[in-house]
Motif scaffolding. Structure first.
Motif, mmCIF file in Angstrom:
data_model
loop_
_atom_site.group_PDB
_atom_site.id
_atom_site.type_symbol
_atom_site.label_atom_id
_atom_site.label_comp_id
_atom_site.label_asym_id
_atom_site.label_seq_id
_atom_site.Cartn_x
_atom_site.Cartn_y
_atom_site.Cartn_z
ATOM 1 N N GLU A 48 0.244 -13.596 1.064
ATOM 2 C CA GLU A 48 0.300 -12.556 2.100
ATOM 3 C C GLU A 48 0.525 -13.199 3.465
ATOM 4 O OE1 GLU A 48 -2.757 -9.159 0.713
ATOM 5 O OE2 GLU A 48 -2.986 -9.708 2.825
ATOM 6 N N HIS A 70 -6.486 -6.484 11.348
ATOM 7 C CA HIS A 70 -5.879 -6.841 10.062
ATOM 8 C C HIS A 70 -5.930 -8.357 9.947
ATOM 9 C CE1 HIS A 70 -2.976 -7.637 6.896
ATOM 10 N NE2 HIS A 70 -2.491 -8.556 7.714
ATOM 11 N N ARG A 122 -11.211 -13.805 7.450
ATOM 12 C CA ARG A 122 -11.716 -12.601 6.768
ATOM 13 C C ARG A 122 -13.236 -12.504 6.916
ATOM 14 N NH1 ARG A 122 -7.910 -8.914 4.443
ATOM 15 N NH2 ARG A 122 -9.401 -8.490 2.797
ATOM 16 N N HIS A 157 0.803 -1.228 0.000
ATOM 17 C CA HIS A 157 0.000 0.000 0.000
ATOM 18 C C HIS A 157 0.835 1.277 0.000
ATOM 19 C CE1 HIS A 157 -3.522 -2.406 0.492
ATOM 20 N NE2 HIS A 157 -3.203 -2.836 1.703
#
Ligand code: GTP
Ligand code: MG
Length: 159
Positions: A133, A126, A86, A53
């Protein structure tokens, strides 16, 4: 497939005393904690964690957000745990996160509103987005010795 995934309980959730609630939700779903620590990261470390990012317009505010205070970093293990975590965490934008998810239950901010204030969207948690990842992030946050390969239960529905 059994996967490992990285979760960070971000500074806003730690400040709001939501650590236990977040952990409870992951444990309730059957996920196994195999690594956990509290760490207050600096801007250098934030660049490493959020390297994808760095070029984004919100990076400066994101870096300020993640360094506001200590975070609780956790490695969770479970079947398809990346997707499951998630789902428990909910949508990135709290406004879109469904009730019953961590972000949906404890936040309601919108990206449009926070962008105007020059702040990052504070969304409590997060969670690794993909297997790549997860692998990189676990390596960044934990040494091999800090990940514990232990048997928790004889039941095969709980790892
Ligand atoms: P993480 O689990 O923290 O990686 O969140 P995510 O995977 O749901 O979202 P993403 O990786 O795209 O963004 C990382 C973090 O940057 C988010 O969790 C937010 O805190 C922040 N963020 C993402 N998009 C925006 C945006 O458009 N504006 C602002 N202000 N912050 C954003
Ligand atoms: Mg992400």
């Amino acid at each position: 497939m059994i996967q490992k995934t990285l979760v960070l309980i971000k500074p806003d959730a730690v400040k709001r005393a939501l650590v236990g609630d977040c952990i409870k939700r992951f444990e309730n779903a059957g996920l196994k904690i195999i690594g956990m620590k509290m760490k207050w990261v600096n801007k250098d470390f934030a660049r490493k964690h959020y390297s994808a990012h760095i070029e984004k317009p919100f990076f400066k505010s994101l870096s300020e957000y993640i360094t506001l205070g200590p975070v609780v970093a956790i490695v969770l293990e479970g079947i398809e745990s990346i997707e499951l975590v998630r789902k428990i965490v909910g949508h990135t934008e709290p406004k879109q996160a469904h009730p019953g998810t961590i972000r949906g239950d404890y936040a309601h901010h919108t990206i449009a509103y926070t962008d105007k204030t020059g702040k990052s969207i504070m969304n409590l948690i997060h969670a690794s987005g993909t297997a790549e990842e997860a692998e990189q992030e676990i390596k960044l946050w934990f040494t091999k010795e800090e990940i514990h390969d232990y048997k928790r239960s004889d039941h095969d529905f709980v790892l």
